[in-house]
Design an enzyme around this catalytic site. Structure first.
Site, short mmCIF file in Angstrom:
data_model
loop_
_atom_site.label_atom_id
_atom_site.label_comp_id
_atom_site.label_asym_id
_atom_site.label_seq_id
_atom_site.Cartn_x
_atom_site.Cartn_y
_atom_site.Cartn_z
N ARG A 1 0.86 -1.19 0.00
CA ARG A 1 0.00 0.00 0.00
C ARG A 1 0.89 1.24 0.00
O ARG A 1 1.68 1.43 0.91
CB ARG A 1 -0.88 -0.01 1.25
CG ARG A 1 -1.62 1.30 1.52
CD ARG A 1 -2.43 1.23 2.83
NE ARG A 1 -3.18 2.46 3.04
CZ ARG A 1 -2.98 3.31 4.04
NH1 ARG A 1 -2.05 3.08 4.96
NH2 ARG A 1 -3.70 4.40 4.16
N HIS B 1 -2.64 10.95 1.21
CA HIS B 1 -2.06 10.71 2.53
C HIS B 1 -1.42 12.04 2.99
O HIS B 1 -0.20 12.11 3.18
CB HIS B 1 -1.07 9.56 2.48
CG HIS B 1 -0.81 8.90 3.81
ND1 HIS B 1 -0.93 7.54 4.02
CD2 HIS B 1 -0.43 9.41 5.02
CE1 HIS B 1 -0.62 7.24 5.28
NE2 HIS B 1 -0.31 8.36 5.91
N GLU C 1 -6.98 8.44 6.91
CA GLU C 1 -7.23 9.08 8.21
C GLU C 1 -7.65 10.55 8.11
O GLU C 1 -6.92 11.45 8.54
CB GLU C 1 -5.98 8.97 9.10
CG GLU C 1 -5.57 7.55 9.40
CD GLU C 1 -4.49 7.45 10.50
OE1 GLU C 1 -4.14 8.49 11.10
OE2 GLU C 1 -4.02 6.34 10.76
N ASN D 1 -6.78 1.65 10.37
CA ASN D 1 -5.45 1.85 10.97
C ASN D 1 -5.61 1.79 12.48
O ASN D 1 -6.39 2.56 13.04
CB ASN D 1 -4.87 3.21 10.58
CG ASN D 1 -4.54 3.30 9.09
OD1 ASN D 1 -4.63 2.31 8.36
ND2 ASN D 1 -4.14 4.48 8.65
N TYR E 1 -3.52 1.55 16.26
CA TYR E 1 -2.27 1.56 17.04
C TYR E 1 -2.51 1.35 18.53
O TYR E 1 -1.79 0.62 19.18
CB TYR E 1 -1.50 2.88 16.81
CG TYR E 1 -0.96 2.97 15.41
CD1 TYR E 1 0.26 2.40 15.07
CD2 TYR E 1 -1.70 3.57 14.39
CE1 TYR E 1 0.75 2.45 13.78
CE2 TYR E 1 -1.23 3.62 13.09
CZ TYR E 1 0.00 3.06 12.78
OH TYR E 1 0.48 3.09 11.50
N GLU F 1 -2.97 -0.30 8.42
CA GLU F 1 -1.77 0.08 9.17
C GLU F 1 -1.85 -0.50 10.58
O GLU F 1 -2.89 -0.42 11.23
CB GLU F 1 -1.64 1.61 9.34
CG GLU F 1 -1.23 2.36 8.11
CD GLU F 1 -1.09 3.86 8.36
OE1 GLU F 1 -0.79 4.27 9.51
OE2 GLU F 1 -1.29 4.62 7.40
C1 FCB Z 1 -0.73 7.03 11.05
C2 FCB Z 1 -0.36 7.58 9.70
C3 FCB Z 1 0.96 7.08 9.17
C4 FCB Z 1 2.01 6.96 10.26
C5 FCB Z 1 1.46 6.21 11.45
C6 FCB Z 1 2.44 6.01 12.56
O1 FCB Z 1 -1.61 7.90 11.68
O2 FCB Z 1 -1.36 7.27 8.76
O3 FCB Z 1 1.37 7.93 8.13
O4 FCB Z 1 2.48 8.20 10.61
O5 FCB Z 1 0.32 6.86 11.95
#
Ligand code: FCB
Length: 457
Positions: free
Chosen positions: A77, A121, A166, A294, A296, A362
């Site tokens: 991607r 992006h 995002e 995405n 985290y 992500e």
């Molecule tokens: C996300 C972004 C990506 C990267 C990660 C750590 O929010 O999409 O570009 O910075 O975080």
């Protein structure tokens, strides 16, 4: 731990973004983007780092694709830099910009790697920002034109398209608290941008579909929002508000063709919502085939009816909400490590917005990777392996509970320009020495290669 297998045809790969890796900021007719301007604004990016050179991927893409193939990646991607395609964001198309992505796609296909294109992006052409950027409706319309231009060149070989990455970050960090480009600090502008980003998505999705794109989607950063105290009514109200601002304000118009009532009321307290025109919600809800997720870390909040909450990046939460400091083991960005949040999030999306396949576009972690490449040429990033393994198990758990999850893309292939953090935070499974541009697969890359070849853990 037990062995886990993923479904047949599960898509394994890695993700990157143009401004974070390409460099070549002035090559072949590329116009300036808001990140070029922002990174040159004193105090905005760590040590004044910029994406001018980054990983020099623009010149090294062939070697990078060879490395992806060596690591066994099946999907890649990447994002297209709008200012390479239309240097002013509108008007004349720059064929040399398109040529780069043309070469990249051919290189990927020659190695059997399936490309997924992200059209935006975060690197808006500066000329469009000078005219108001995402606070104007015109930007949404120009975005759809640009999407069609890119599709006309790559659509014969690329089947999976996502519009935005995002939009939460583009709107709230770009126009709300100003931590990201273009650095505007205006809560009303943030909500105006939310709407025009979503409208741009809808118009682009329609244009891509009309041009024959096979799979069209969008990537969000939906969050698993949790109360500090599960028994507190005030905390439950804070969860509802933050969930609205992070999740429902994007997901409801996309999948239900209507903004949530509570969000319309919240926005109206901050800005006159005249920018939402009749019919817009229908345009935003253009049917899509894929939702990119995405993930985290989760978000923990507490309600502050006393008006003393610190608020956060979410416009209108000041006074009302405390965002809890991350607890437990943390990554190098100070982010929490809570894989169970991914399972909960995927299940929630599947339950509340059924019928659309999900793809983790992500997931990954920054760690100091202090040793750098050791004399034997290795970076032993056991902490990253543990993070990835935990999240793959969490993704598998969601599949076991019935979620239609189609694949997993690690963030990121390479260490890269981590926005306001510059180059000091390393997310790659491949180490980049920024002085020599030497790439060294970390232990996590070798581990991931094994996972892919076994289709499991
Ligand atoms: C996300 C972004 C990506 C990267 C990660 C750590 O929010 O999409 O570009 O910075 O975080």
């Amino acid at each position: 731990m037990s062995e886990l297998r993923f479904p047949d045809n599960f898509r394994w790969g890695a993700a990157t973004a143009a401004y974070q890796i390409e460099g070549a900021a002035r090559d072949d007719g590329r116009g300036p983007s808001i990140w070029d301007t922002f990174s040159r604004t004193p105090g905005k990016v760590h040590h004044g780092h910029t994406g001018d050179v980054a990983c020099d991927h623009y010149h090294r893409y062939a070697d990078d694709v060879a490395l992806m193939a060596e690591l066994g990646l099946r999907t890649y991607r990447f994002s297209v830099a709008w200012p390479r395609i239309q240097p002013d964001g509108t008007g004349p198309v720059n064929p040399r910009g398109l040529d780069f992505y043309d070469r990249l796609v051919d290189a990927l296909l020659a190695r059997g790697i399936d490309p997924i294109v992200t059209l935006y992006h975060w690197d808006l052409p500066q000329t469009l920002e000078d005219r108001g950027g995402w606070t104007t409706r015109e930007t949404a319309e120009h975005f759809a034109t640009y999407a069609a231009v890119v599709h006309a060149r790559l659509g014969d070989r690329v089947s999976t398209w996502t519009t935005l990455n995002e939009p939460w970050c583009s709107a709230y960090l770009g126009y709300g608290n100003g931590v990201h480009a273009p650095g505007v600090q205006d809560p009303g502008a943030a909500f105006t941008a939310v709407h025009h980003l979503l409208l741009g998505h809808g118009l682009a999705a329609r244009a891509l579909r009309a041009a024959g794109a096979q799979t069209v989607g969008i990537t969000l950063n939906p969050a698993d929002v949790r109360p500090a105290d599960p028994d507190s009514a005030a905390d439950a109200a804070a969860v509802r508000l933050v969930d609205g601002l992070q999740n429902r304000i994007f997901l409801d118009p996309l999948f239900r063709a209507a903004y949530p009532e509570d969000m319309l009321e919240h926005v109206a307290r901050i800005v006159e919502p005249a920018f939402i025109r009749d019919g817009d919600e229908k345009l935003i809800a253009a049917p899509i085939d894929l939702l990119g997720v995405n993930y985290y870390q989760p978000t923990y909040v507490a309600g502050r009816p006393d008006g003393a909450g610190g608020g956060g990046a979410f416009p209108g939460t000041e006074g009302a909400v405390d965002f809890l400091p991350p607890a437990g083991p943390l990554t190098d960005l100070g982010w929490m490590i809570e894989p169970a949040g991914l399972t909960r999030l995927l299940e929630r999306l599947a339950a509340d917005y059924p019928g659309v396949p999900l793809l983790i576009t992500e997931n990954g972690a920054a760690f100091p990777d202090k040793a750098g490449p050791d004399p034997a040429g290795e970076v032993i990033d056991a902490d990253r392996i543990a993070y990835l393994e935990g999240h793959l198990r969490a993704a598998h758990e969601a599949i076991a509970r019935g979620v239609d999850l189609r694949g997993y893309l690690v963030w990121s292939l390479l260490d890269n320009f981590e926005w306001a953090e510059g180059y000091r935070k390393r997310f790659g499974i491949v180490h980049v020495d920024y002085l020599t541009q030497r790439r060294t697969p970390k232990a996590s890359a070798r581990w991931y290669q094994e996972v892919i070849s076994r289709n499991g853990l």
